[in-house]
Design an enzyme around this catalytic site. Sequence first.
Site, PDB file in Angstrom:
ATOM      1  CG  ASN A 189      -1.756   1.345   1.337  1.00  0.00           C
ATOM      2  OD1 ASN A 189      -1.734   2.112   0.377  1.00  0.00           O
ATOM      3  ND2 ASN A 189      -2.261   1.354   2.534  1.00  0.00           N
ATOM      4  CE  LYS A 206      -0.326   3.105   4.513  1.00  0.00           C
ATOM      5  NZ  LYS A 206      -0.179   3.444   5.920  1.00  0.00           N
ATOM      6  CG  HIS A 213      -5.871   2.055   4.868  1.00  0.00           C
ATOM      7  ND1 HIS A 213      -5.592   2.987   5.804  1.00  0.00           N
ATOM      8  CD2 HIS A 213      -4.972   0.760   4.778  1.00  0.00           C
ATOM      9  CE1 HIS A 213      -4.334   2.664   6.143  1.00  0.00           C
ATOM     10  NE2 HIS A 213      -3.801   1.394   5.653  1.00  0.00           N
ATOM     11  CD  GLU A 239      -3.033   5.561   6.487  1.00  0.00           C
ATOM     12  OE1 GLU A 239      -2.970   5.434   5.194  1.00  0.00           O
ATOM     13  OE2 GLU A 239      -2.194   5.007   7.074  1.00  0.00           O
ATOM     14  CD  GLU A 272      -3.882  -2.439   7.033  1.00  0.00           C
ATOM     15  OE1 GLU A 272      -2.534  -2.785   6.488  1.00  0.00           O
ATOM     16  OE2 GLU A 272      -4.417  -1.317   6.746  1.00  0.00           O
ATOM     17  N   GLY A 292       2.134   2.186  10.703  1.00  0.00           N
ATOM     18  CA  GLY A 292       3.073   3.167  10.613  1.00  0.00           C
ATOM     19  C   GLY A 292       3.857   3.642  11.893  1.00  0.00           C
ATOM     20  CB  SER A 333       4.840  -1.751  11.913  1.00  0.00           C
ATOM     21  OG  SER A 333       4.395  -0.448  12.139  1.00  0.00           O
TER      22      SER A 333
HETATM   23  P1  PGA Z   1       2.534   0.250   7.653  1.00  0.00           P
HETATM   24  O1  PGA Z   1       1.161   0.415   6.925  1.00  0.00           O
HETATM   25  O2  PGA Z   1       3.107  -1.239   7.129  1.00  0.00           O
HETATM   26  O3  PGA Z   1       3.452   1.375   7.222  1.00  0.00           O
HETATM   27  O4  PGA Z   1       2.312   0.148   9.117  1.00  0.00           O
HETATM   28  C1  PGA Z   1       0.324  -0.627   6.540  1.00  0.00           C
HETATM   29  C2  PGA Z   1      -1.084  -0.082   5.981  1.00  0.00           C
HETATM   30  O5  PGA Z   1      -1.516   1.153   6.262  1.00  0.00           O
HETATM   31  O6  PGA Z   1      -1.683  -0.772   5.164  1.00  0.00           O
END
Ligand code: PGA
Length: 250
Positions: free
Chosen positions: A9, A11, A94, A96, A166, A172, A212
């Site tokens: 992903n 982003k 997601h 976000e 997630e 993140g 992460s």
């Molecule tokens: P990350 O993000 O691996 O940077 O924690 C995962 C995601 O948001 O899909």
Amino acid sequence: MRNKIIAGNWKMNLTKSAALNLLNAFQNTDINSEKMDVSLFAPAVYLDALKANSKGKVNIGAQNFFYEKSGAFTGEISFSHLMDLGIDQVLIGHSERRMIFGETNEMLRAKLDTALANNFKVFFCCGEPESVRDANQQNEYVENQLKESLLHIDSEQLKNVVVAYEPVWAIGTGKTASNEQANDMHIFIRELVGKTFGKEAAEKIQILYGGSCNAANAKGLFSMSDIDGGLIGGASLKEDDFIAIMKAAV
Ligand code: PGA
């Protein structure tokens, strides 16, 4: 045996040339594509170029779309725009999108229905915020997300759904769920799918972990009974790390 899926992903990151370079590096990596699928969820403006450069070993997907076909929705991208580019995978739900852009379970249900009706493969994200985990209410929270947006579909449609668990507190942050915390939730989600669609569907559905996940912890996570791969944010922007994660899956 379920195949593993490694999904990146990206982003709101990368330039066009950096995105194409990463795609090339990933698709030139020697991976056993019989046993593993790879997808990249890219910024919408680069989808066309990525799709044109994809040799088919790496799927290109969209991070977002709107559920109306066309019309007065300034700034939005329709599912039919994606279809026009030959894109057939989408990310839905997601955290976000939920938290920054206010997408509700109801909106996500409408997106899911539209995507499945148009034969997209959907990667449906769910996961609890930290306060919910602290209160040990994560199962109820995720169950509610799935009940309100996902579990109403039929078993044929379910074949085009991948679930990504997630936990918001792990995205993140560098804080990963432990292998056991992640696997327990995956087992719980699989049981929910089983209660609604039956044992066979539960055995088949692929459930990815995200939050992460990196080159160092991927192998441990992917070796758990119910973790079928990962949805990778930060580490999917780094060539060596993502390749190491792909290799950890097979
Ligand atoms: P990350 O993000 O691996 O940077 O924690 C995962 C995601 O948001 O899909």
